[in-house]
Design an enzyme around this catalytic site. Structure first.
Site, mmCIF file in Angstrom:
data_model
loop_
_atom_site.group_PDB
_atom_site.id
_atom_site.type_symbol
_atom_site.label_atom_id
_atom_site.label_comp_id
_atom_site.label_asym_id
_atom_site.label_seq_id
_atom_site.Cartn_x
_atom_site.Cartn_y
_atom_site.Cartn_z
ATOM 1 N N ARG A 1 0.827 -1.206 0.000
ATOM 2 C CA ARG A 1 0.000 0.000 0.000
ATOM 3 C C ARG A 1 0.865 1.262 0.000
ATOM 4 O O ARG A 1 0.564 2.252 0.651
ATOM 5 C CB ARG A 1 -0.944 0.012 1.206
ATOM 6 C CG ARG A 1 -1.926 -1.140 1.268
ATOM 7 C CD ARG A 1 -2.872 -1.144 0.072
ATOM 8 N NE ARG A 1 -3.801 -2.266 0.175
ATOM 9 C CZ ARG A 1 -3.569 -3.485 -0.350
ATOM 10 N NH1 ARG A 1 -2.460 -3.715 -1.005
ATOM 11 N NH2 ARG A 1 -4.449 -4.443 -0.208
ATOM 12 N N SER B 1 -11.716 -0.791 2.411
ATOM 13 C CA SER B 1 -10.900 -1.064 3.594
ATOM 14 C C SER B 1 -10.324 0.243 4.136
ATOM 15 O O SER B 1 -9.610 0.941 3.422
ATOM 16 C CB SER B 1 -9.767 -2.033 3.248
ATOM 17 O OG SER B 1 -10.276 -3.257 2.795
ATOM 18 N N GLU C 1 -5.777 3.613 5.469
ATOM 19 C CA GLU C 1 -5.434 3.508 4.050
ATOM 20 C C GLU C 1 -5.745 4.792 3.288
ATOM 21 O O GLU C 1 -4.937 5.239 2.490
ATOM 22 C CB GLU C 1 -6.183 2.336 3.403
ATOM 23 C CG GLU C 1 -5.508 0.996 3.583
ATOM 24 C CD GLU C 1 -5.997 -0.028 2.563
ATOM 25 O OE1 GLU C 1 -6.331 0.373 1.432
ATOM 26 O OE2 GLU C 1 -6.034 -1.215 2.901
#
Length: 347
Positions: free
Chosen positions: A169, A239, A335
């Site tokens: 990520r 998410s 995130e």
């Protein structure tokens, strides 16, 4: 195209239609650009007006914590070009293309490899920024080049895969080039010899020798639809937290108390923990703060119950992080990008 809406906010333009959390925040000006030339023109205008500028894709990875005191530019460039050699297809995609529609386009045309990444919301241009991934695949496996525009100099540049510094990520676009560029085009290399990735739990029932790309695609779509709420119905960014990576010694210690703790060994010996499991185990599924809540079917998803603002989401996120840290000794990290009044901020 310049969007304006009747506004109950202090800002003249509503951002609610342009972020998948459907947060009630606004901005001073909003422009949609369909070419790099238009993007440059709007950047020049914003600079001349001394206004902060935010580049927006599909709005599926941002949390607006307050009204944005500047110009929001939505990149809506379109176009897909395909070339090939004996070994692979090379697909150049404009940044404004829908990621999921692009995955479907590849499947329909026999370009295989991206099936595990179906139904991820957002645009192609946003995908390399956090190296999107799902069900055992990250785009760095197939991303060959990323082209971008420098927001200050208005010069164009292209980075190779290795120059993007992809990680979990993570990428150069979240670090050295953070808030300095706008991605304009992404090129993918998809090998003509396809090899399925079915290591992830819900895909493991397939036979590696007989499974088809369409079967993987359909299964991933079914899984995501069953677990994740549709942003058009219930605002969310998918998410909300990254899966934390901890030392193997900490994982072993935690297993003494939590025998079903979900962990995945990494190449460096560390263990990636399922953030959703931690939140669920902490009893936080369905918990709400203000007008935001933890989704009752997927603990990793925070949802907008009804006209939430960024503060509602941030308060809930902090609450979850505090509880998980106290219970497991594990720090969760968000995130999505957290956007304040003049730019990106920490949660």
């Amino acid at each position: 195209m310049n969007y304006h809406f009747p506004k109950y906010l202090n800002m003249p333009v509503s951002l609610k239609p342009f972020n998948t959390l459907a947060l009630e925040q606004g901005c001073l000006q909003f422009f949609e650009v369909t070419s790099v030339i238009e993007l440059k023109q709007q950047l020049i205008k914003a600079a001349n007006a001394s206004l902060p500028t935010l580049i927006l894709g599909g709005g599926s990875n941002v949390v607006f914590t307050s009204d944005y005191q500047g110009v929001v530019i939505k990149v809506a460039t379109k176009g897909i070009e395909v070339s090939e050699d004996a070994e692979a297809f090379y697909i150049s995609v404009q940044a404004g293309e829908s990621w999921h529609e692009f995955v479907g386009y590849c499947l329909d045309n026999g370009f295989h490899g991206l099936e595990n990444l179906a139904l991820i919301p957002g645009t192609v241009g946003a995908a390399p920024i956090q190296n999107i991934g799902a069900y055992g695949v990250e785009i760095n496996k197939y991303c060959q080049k990323v082209s971008y525009l420098n927001l200050a100099s208005l010069e164009s540049n292209t980075l190779t895969n290795s120059e993007c510094h992809f990680g979990y990520r993570d990428s150069i676009f979240k670090n050295e080039l953070k808030n300095q560029i706008a991605i304009t085009e992404v090129q993918f290399r998809l090998p003509k010899v396809w090899q399925a990735n079915i290591e992830y739990g819900p895909l493991q029932h397939f036979n590696l020798e007989t499974v088809t790309p369409k079967q993987v695609y359909d299964t991933v779509c079914d899984i995501r639809k069953s677990k994740l709420p549709d942003p058009a119905v219930l605002g969310n960014v998918g998410s909300f937290f990254k899966n934390p990576i901890i030392e193997a010694s900490q994982y072993i210690e935690l297993l003494k108390t939590y025998s079903d703790l979900v962990g995945y060994a990494q190449a460096d010996g560390q263990i990636k923990i399922a953030a959703g499991w931690l939140i669920d185990e902490a009893g936080l599924k369905g918990v709400n703060k203000g007008r935001a809540a933890v989704h009752d079917k997927q603990a990793l998803v925070l949802v907008n119950l009804d006209d939430a603002v960024g503060e509602d989401i941030c308060q809930l996120a902090h609450y979850i992080m505090d509880i998980v840290l106290a219970k497991f000794g594990i720090q969760l990290d968000p995130e999505p990008r957290i956007i304040g009044g003049t730019g990106e901020v920490n949660l």
